[in-house]
Design a protein around this motif. Structure first.
Motif, mmCIF file in Angstrom:
data_model
loop_
_atom_site.group_PDB
_atom_site.id
_atom_site.type_symbol
_atom_site.label_atom_id
_atom_site.label_comp_id
_atom_site.label_asym_id
_atom_site.label_seq_id
_atom_site.Cartn_x
_atom_site.Cartn_y
_atom_site.Cartn_z
ATOM 1 N N ARG A 12 0.937 -11.735 -9.584
ATOM 2 C CA ARG A 12 -0.334 -12.447 -9.690
ATOM 3 C C ARG A 12 -1.508 -11.489 -9.918
ATOM 4 N NH1 ARG A 12 1.476 -15.478 -4.894
ATOM 5 N NH2 ARG A 12 -0.090 -14.330 -3.686
ATOM 6 N N GLY A 13 -1.212 -10.215 -10.071
ATOM 7 C CA GLY A 13 -2.272 -9.250 -10.328
ATOM 8 C C GLY A 13 -2.604 -8.353 -9.162
ATOM 9 N N GLY A 14 -1.794 -8.424 -8.100
ATOM 10 C CA GLY A 14 -2.018 -7.570 -6.943
ATOM 11 C C GLY A 14 -3.180 -8.052 -6.093
ATOM 12 N N ILE A 15 -3.815 -7.125 -5.418
ATOM 13 C CA ILE A 15 -4.966 -7.437 -4.557
ATOM 14 C C ILE A 15 -6.191 -6.726 -5.103
ATOM 15 C CG2 ILE A 15 -5.908 -7.293 -2.216
ATOM 16 C CD1 ILE A 15 -2.988 -7.172 -1.212
ATOM 17 N N ASP A 16 -7.106 -7.488 -5.672
ATOM 18 C CA ASP A 16 -8.314 -6.921 -6.289
ATOM 19 C C ASP A 16 -7.961 -5.846 -7.317
ATOM 20 O OD1 ASP A 16 -9.799 -8.538 -4.558
ATOM 21 O OD2 ASP A 16 -9.924 -6.976 -3.023
ATOM 22 N N GLY A 17 -6.886 -6.095 -8.071
ATOM 23 C CA GLY A 17 -6.468 -5.146 -9.104
ATOM 24 C C GLY A 17 -5.592 -4.017 -8.625
ATOM 25 N N HIS A 18 -5.361 -3.923 -7.334
ATOM 26 C CA HIS A 18 -4.483 -2.900 -6.764
ATOM 27 C C HIS A 18 -3.063 -3.469 -6.623
ATOM 28 C CE1 HIS A 18 -7.617 0.000 -5.334
ATOM 29 N NE2 HIS A 18 -8.367 -1.102 -5.381
ATOM 30 N N PRO A 19 -2.043 -2.756 -7.093
ATOM 31 C CA PRO A 19 -0.683 -3.204 -6.808
ATOM 32 C C PRO A 19 -0.351 -2.960 -5.343
ATOM 33 C CG PRO A 19 -0.616 -1.040 -7.834
ATOM 34 C CD PRO A 19 -2.070 -1.484 -7.838
ATOM 35 N N VAL A 20 0.623 -3.687 -4.830
ATOM 36 C CA VAL A 20 1.091 -3.495 -3.459
ATOM 37 C C VAL A 20 2.433 -2.782 -3.506
ATOM 38 C CG1 VAL A 20 1.806 -4.635 -1.331
ATOM 39 C CG2 VAL A 20 -0.091 -5.560 -2.660
ATOM 40 N N GLU A 21 2.568 -1.771 -2.683
ATOM 41 C CA GLU A 21 3.824 -1.010 -2.596
ATOM 42 C C GLU A 21 4.336 -1.058 -1.153
ATOM 43 O OE1 GLU A 21 5.412 3.624 -2.798
ATOM 44 O OE2 GLU A 21 3.509 3.096 -3.787
ATOM 45 N N ALA A 22 5.558 -1.525 -0.989
ATOM 46 C CA ALA A 22 6.153 -1.584 0.347
ATOM 47 C C ALA A 22 6.943 -0.307 0.625
ATOM 48 C CB ALA A 22 7.072 -2.789 0.471
ATOM 49 N N VAL A 23 6.619 0.340 1.722
ATOM 50 C CA VAL A 23 7.365 1.521 2.183
ATOM 51 C C VAL A 23 8.137 1.086 3.423
ATOM 52 C CG1 VAL A 23 7.238 3.918 2.932
ATOM 53 C CG2 VAL A 23 5.509 3.007 1.348
ATOM 54 N N ILE A 24 9.450 0.980 3.299
ATOM 55 C CA ILE A 24 10.266 0.352 4.345
ATOM 56 C C ILE A 24 11.235 1.341 4.970
ATOM 57 C CG2 ILE A 24 11.932 -1.492 4.829
ATOM 58 C CD1 ILE A 24 10.748 -3.017 2.442
#
Length: 386
Positions: free
Chosen positions: A67-79
């Motif tokens: 959907r375009g991330g958050i305010d243009g920022h992608p989200v990266e999960a570090v698990i």
């Protein structure tokens, strides 16, 4: 003419291919990624909790990025995999904060591992959304700590209301000797009188115990109307089997900690007739059309099953809800942790897999009684109780 036509065809074909590649290409982000930490019991005895949580977090991240991330920022999960161990959970949290520079943390899967790291996130000021159930995680309220799992306060109330409705007045309780079990025991004892119920026998078992016949024999001597077991797999499945072996035919109630197909698998035929409170996911298709959670649940189930080929459970929903709540709170913050925390506390009316969330300064779980339904296991599946 033929040569010119062939050139035109080739040019048009190349254009179509290029446009197709552009259409199918993943979203390209100009801004730096927001890193979100995930700590789950992906392997080990509690993997039935952590594995769907990890998968659901990854699914939610992909949805947000699509959907375009958050305010243009992608989200990266570090698990990281905690294996359900408090020490490994502490190490993972310290690594997420000091090395990976995450802006928030989701997890862990269990109450004991959550309580082990609460002092760290509180001291360092990191937004933290637990996927565990123990009420002491958020009561008293801790500024940086939230949780998405339905509380054991609500679970006990759901059990006792069902018992009251069906004339059950005396119960024996059997609780696991860890933070989840202790919290459940406290609630079972504190709330019993509110529903005219008497706890006639109180027993305990270790998380690794493989036989509870001694405790159940003591409970049977007190002639209760029902037994309540409070724990997570595999212990509760052993209790169910032992009751059958002892010829105990009174109702067995379990906690929401066994609300997954894994319990039915472990208990086998002894699972038949077991009653428990659960989030609505196990009976989503049986819910009335008027229930606001129904479309959310059905979509989550369909997406999860399509992506992972089955194994959906409410436990995964805890992480899925946490990520979507976090995404909402992160909007307009620039990744500022204090602003994210403040926004989390203001979220209301968010319909998720686990219930409708209404956070506040005084409530960092945000769920009400409608987050639970009572179910009974019949013929190897879940049936909604009235």
């Amino acid at each position: 003419m033929k040569r010119r036509s062939m050139k035109s065809i080739c040019w048009m074909t190349a254009l179509v291919v290029a446009l197709g590649m552009l259409w199918c290409a993943p979203t390209v982000f100009a801004a730096e990624a927001y890193k979100i930490g995930g700590i789950f019991a992906v392997t080990g005895p509690a993997s039935f909790l952590g594995d769907p949580e990890k998968k659901s977090l990854e699914m939610a991240v992909d949805e947000i990025n699509a959907r375009g991330g958050i305010d243009g920022h992608p989200v990266e999960a570090v698990i990281y995999d905690t294996e359900g161990d408090p020490t490994k959970t502490v190490l993972a949290v310290n690594k997420l904060i000091s090395k990976d520079n995450v802006v928030a943390i989701i997890g862990p899967s269990r109450t004991p591992t959550t309580l082990a790291v609460v002092p760290i996130v509180e001291r360092l000021g990191v937004p933290f959304i637990s996927c565990a159930a123990g009420i002491q995680i958020v009561e008293p309220v801790k500024p940086w700590v939230f949780k998405t799992a339905q509380s054991d306060v609500l679970a006990v109330a759901a059990i006792y209301k069902h018992m009251q409705k069906h004339g059950i007045k005396k119960v024996g309780i059997l609780t696991v000797t860890n933070a989840f079990g202790v919290s459940g025991r406290d609630q079972l004892l504190q709330q019993a009188g509110n529903y005219g119920i008497q706890v006639v026998s109180e027993q305990a078992f270790g998380a690794g115990d493989t036989d509870m016949t001694a405790q159940l024999t003591k409970i049977r001597k007190e002639e209760p109307d029902a037994v309540i077991c409070w724990g997570t797999n595999p212990g509760p499945a052993v209790v169910a089997k032992n009751m059958r072996q002892l010829g105990m035919t009174i109702p067995l109630y379990q906690s929401h900690g066994v609300a997954s197909p894994k319990f039915i698998e472990l208990a086998g035929e002894a699972a038949e007739g077991v009653r428990l409170p659960t989030g609505k996911i196990l009976v989503a298709d049986l819910l009335p059309e008027s229930d606001p959670q129904k479309p959310v649940l059905l979509q989550y189930i369909a997406d999860y099953n399509k992506r992972y080929g089955g194994g959906v459970s409410g436990f995964g929903g805890y992480a899925y809800d946490a990520m979507h709540l976090l995404a909402k709170a992160m909007e307009g913050t620039g990744g500022d942790k204090a602003k994210i925390r403040d926004n989390l506390e203001k979220i209301s009316g968010h319909v998720g897999v686990s219930g409708t969330f209404n956070f506040s300064e005084k409530d960092h779980n945000g769920l009400g009684e409608d987050a639970f339904v009572m179910v009974e296991i019949r013929n190897g599946t879940w049936k909604l109780l009235q």
